[in-house]
Design an enzyme around this catalytic site. Structure first.
Site, PDB file in Angstrom:
ATOM      1  CE  LYS A  55     -36.020  -0.639   4.835  1.00 36.62           C
ATOM      2  NZ  LYS A  55     -35.429   0.454   6.064  1.00 36.62           N
ATOM      3  CB  SER A 311     -30.159  -4.870   1.710  1.00 31.75           C
ATOM      4  OG  SER A 311     -29.775  -4.246   1.247  1.00 31.75           O
TER       5      SER A 311
END
Length: 326
Positions: A55, A311
């Site tokens: 992110k 992720s």
């Protein structure tokens, strides 16, 4: 925010903009992973990224593209943790204020990590408050700019640098992925990766992977239009609990994705344990779903090359203990 869809050139520009500000995470391999899948598996470990997830890429790219006057008033977002932490870190890096609306039941480790960057935390009820409306109210009060978690062209372009790095590093090894599995919530990371694959490996099958009960992208792809999630299901994969695909992310993903698959909690825990035991990576549940799909054979390429993203790694210790004990 522009409603213009980002392009691969935007991903390229983001990579140049982010150089030195985010880590170029490595590719990991393990012989057991190749043996279990019958393929050459290339793992992109974003838990090794600053703030512990991909992110940071999108949040920083979006913040860097703000004009000086907008930066003076700071940024606002809503997030269960990883995007909030990324926005807080990006704001800290650029000397801006950050206000993060976070669900009151968000993982304590994510709330604490976000607060450490100096952000103001505004708690809200995940099931009773419209987070987009709340973010708009907070931004209006502060004169701040909203950086959404996924449905923003600059965020999408920044996230696409994950796949750009993977593809360039694979090419240096003489490899081109036949299949790519990516963790999917609102679809920002997936859309950014699609842009990179369309340009550099257009024949590869790209698969969106979601947790069971939160497979809105899979169902939307099958329906040909955006379909929202139903009643709240398991909250284990807290980083992937988006209401529905984005207005920007879905058109990109719909035009290229091979499809979507959903994985069970047991498969997620198996992937978390595998990453810890063999890759020496701590992965959170939502960050593990793509690896879970590969290990379960839901995404496969016998004799080929599989790219897979882990992720994020910001996992609550109690949840991680459950994964290790499962």
């Amino acid at each position: 925010m522009s409603d213009t869809l980002p392009t691969f050139e935007d991903v390229r520009a983001a990579a140049a903009r982010l150089a030195g500000r985010v880590l170029h995470t490595p590719l990991l391999r393990h012989p057991l992973l190749d043996e279990l899948t019958g393929a050459t598996v290339l793992v992109k470990p974003e838990p090794l990224q600053r703030t512990g997830s991909f992110k940071l890429r999108g949040a920083t790219n979006a913040a860097l593209l703000m004009d000086p006057e907008a930066r003076r008033h700071g940024i606002v977002t809503h997030s269960s943790g990883n995007h909030g932490q990324a926005c807080a870190a990006a704001a800290h890096m650029l000397g801006m204020k950050a206000t993060i609306a976070m669900p009151s039941d968000a993982a304590a480790i994510k709330i604490a990590a976000t607060r450490r960057w100096g952000a103001e935390i505004v708690p809200f009820d995940r099931h009773g408050v419209d987070r987009d409306v709340l973010a708009s109210v907070l931004a209006a009060e502060r004169g701040a700019t909203i950086i959404p978690p996924f449905d923003h062209p600059d965020v999408i372009a920044g996230q696409g640098t994950v796949a750009l790095e993977l593809l360039e590093d694979a090419a240096a090894l003489g490899l081109v992925p036949d299949v790519f599995a990516v963790c999917t919530g609102g679809g920002g990371l997936t859309a950014g990766c699609v842009l990179a694959f369309e340009a550099l490996a257009p024949r590869a099958d790209v698969w969106a992977v979601e947790p069971e009960g939160w497979d809105d992208t899979r169902r939307s792809l099958e329906a040909g239009h955006i379909v929202a999630n139903g009643p709240p299901a398991s909250g284990l994969c807290d980083s992937l609990l988006s209401k529905q695909p984005g207005a920007l992310t879905f058109p990109i993903n719909h035009r290229h994705l091979a499809g979507g698959v959903a994985v069970t909690e047991a498969e997620v825990f198996r992937a978390m344990r595998f990453a810890f035991d063999h890759l020496k990576v701590v992965a959170e549940p939502g960050g593990s779903v793509a690896l879970a799909a590969v290990l379960a054979g839901r995404v496969a390429a016998k004799g080929g090359v599989i790219g897979v993203v882990i992720s994020g790694g910001n996992v609550d210790p109690a949840v991680f203990a459950r994964a290790l004990a499962a």
